[in-house]
Design an enzyme around this catalytic site. Structure first.
Site, PDB file in Angstrom:
ATOM      1  N   ASP A   7      45.730  46.468  48.642  1.00  0.00           N
ATOM      2  CA  ASP A   7      46.680  45.945  49.636  1.00  0.00           C
ATOM      3  C   ASP A   7      46.922  44.458  49.371  1.00  0.00           C
ATOM      4  OD1 ASP A   7      44.031  45.384  50.366  1.00  0.00           O
ATOM      5  OD2 ASP A   7      44.510  45.220  52.491  1.00  0.00           O
TER       6      ASP A   7
ATOM      7  N   HIS B 222      35.356  39.048  47.287  1.00  0.00           N
ATOM      8  CA  HIS B 222      35.306  40.410  47.809  1.00  0.00           C
ATOM      9  C   HIS B 222      35.782  41.428  46.760  1.00  0.00           C
ATOM     10  CE1 HIS B 222      34.118  39.140  51.764  1.00  0.00           C
ATOM     11  NE2 HIS B 222      35.222  38.432  51.952  1.00  0.00           N
TER      12      HIS B 222
END
Length: 320
Positions: A11, A244
């Site tokens: 995303d 991340h």
């Protein structure tokens, strides 16, 4: 050397873009597709960003757009305060691009690609797991055809990390907890790279400056998009930027960077602790419960941050 065929489910997203470029620059990776999900932006934004990134950096992989909403419930608001209104750190973007999305929905693209390459496809999933859940629902047999799934998401309490959108929930899981629980119930091989390790690895300003200096166009782009993202970290009292999504790619490229623990996984799908990820370790015995008859998967519980950062720099700079 046979390359690893990868579908990147994403995303984009500042850290997603960094992970995509990490994959693109890795010589052992054959990126065969990019599938998009809502999260850091609405689905139209994340899909446009994926198309822009693949076009700008010459990434020869089709982009397939996913669904705009979780399996149940409303669409969560995009995290504009983290990634900016355009989800790429509010850098200037062109008004139009020429690349177009694959006509298939993301979950069908996943099914078709896995079936065309049985036992060869690794899925690196760094967003909501809605696309994977829809693929599993439509074609349950693909669990036996996927080489591996590496997920950035969740938190299991190691190193003091439990959640980043609630005290117990990480954003990707929180955005579609039912999808995550269904995916964790599949017998495909899964490794979860959660906050337990991603928040232990941090990029300093000096590290990012060196990437901008030595990494060519990609390094300069990473510097530009991270200005907004770093400012969010600073506002939250975090001196450096967490790594991340690129941690999931690092696991793909070098699993020896991580220590893991195996066990059945569940996600809380309602109530106060919605989005919490919990593992029942294989070497613990408990009375009968909701983890029984669930497959064993790996979660990352420790990482070597220095080696991970060296791998990222070596891969980005090496392709400059």
């Amino acid at each position: 050397m046979d390359k690893i065929k990868v579908i990147f489910d994403t995303d984009p997203g500042v850290d997603d873009a960094m992970a995509l470029l990490f994959l693109h620059r890795a010589p052992q990776v054959d990126l065969v597709g990019v599938t998009t999900t809502f999260g850091n932006g609405r689905i139209a934004t994340t899909t446009w960003n994926a198309l822009y990134l693949t076009e700008r950096f010459g990434i020869d992989a089709p982009v397939a757009s996913g669904t705009a909403a979780p399996l149940v419930g409303p669409v969560p608001a995009p995290t504009e305060f983290v990634h900016g209104a355009n989800a790429l750190g509010d850098i200037d973007l062109p008004e139009r691009i020429t690349r177009e999305a694959d006509p298939r929905p993301a979950h069908r693209f996943i099914i078709d690609t896995v079936r065309a390459n049985p036992g060869e496809i690794t899925i690196v999933a760094v967003g909501r797991m809605t696309n994977l859940a829809l693929a599993l629902r439509e074609d349950p047999a693909i669990v036996g055809l996927v080489r591996e799934i590496i997920i950035m998401g969740g938190a299991f309490g190691y190193n003091g990390f439990h959640g980043n959108v609630t005290p117990v929930a990480e954003a990707n899981i929180y955005g579609d907890p039912l999808a995550a629980d269904e995916v964790f119930g599949g017998t495909w091989p899964i490794t979860v790279v959660g906050l337990d390790v991603t928040q232990r690895t941090q990029m300093t300003t000096e590290y990012l400056q060196a990437l901008a200096k030595d990494g060519g166009e990609v390094g300069r782009f990473i510097w530009d998009i991270t200005r907004f993202y770093v400012a969010f970290h600073h506002a939250a009292g975090v001196p450096n930027m967490f790594v991340h999504d690129s941690s999931a790619v690092a696991y793909l490229l070098d699993p020896t960077l991580f220590a893991t623990r195996r066990g059945a996984l569940r996600v809380v799908t309602e109530g106060l602790a919605i989005g919490q990820t919990i593992q029942k370790p294989d070497d613990y015995n408990f009375p009968p419960g909701a983890w029984d008859d669930r497959p064993s998967h790996a979660i990352c519980i420790d990482v070597d941050p220095a080696r991970l950062l060296a791998l990222y720099r070596r891969t980005i700079v090496g392709g400059a």
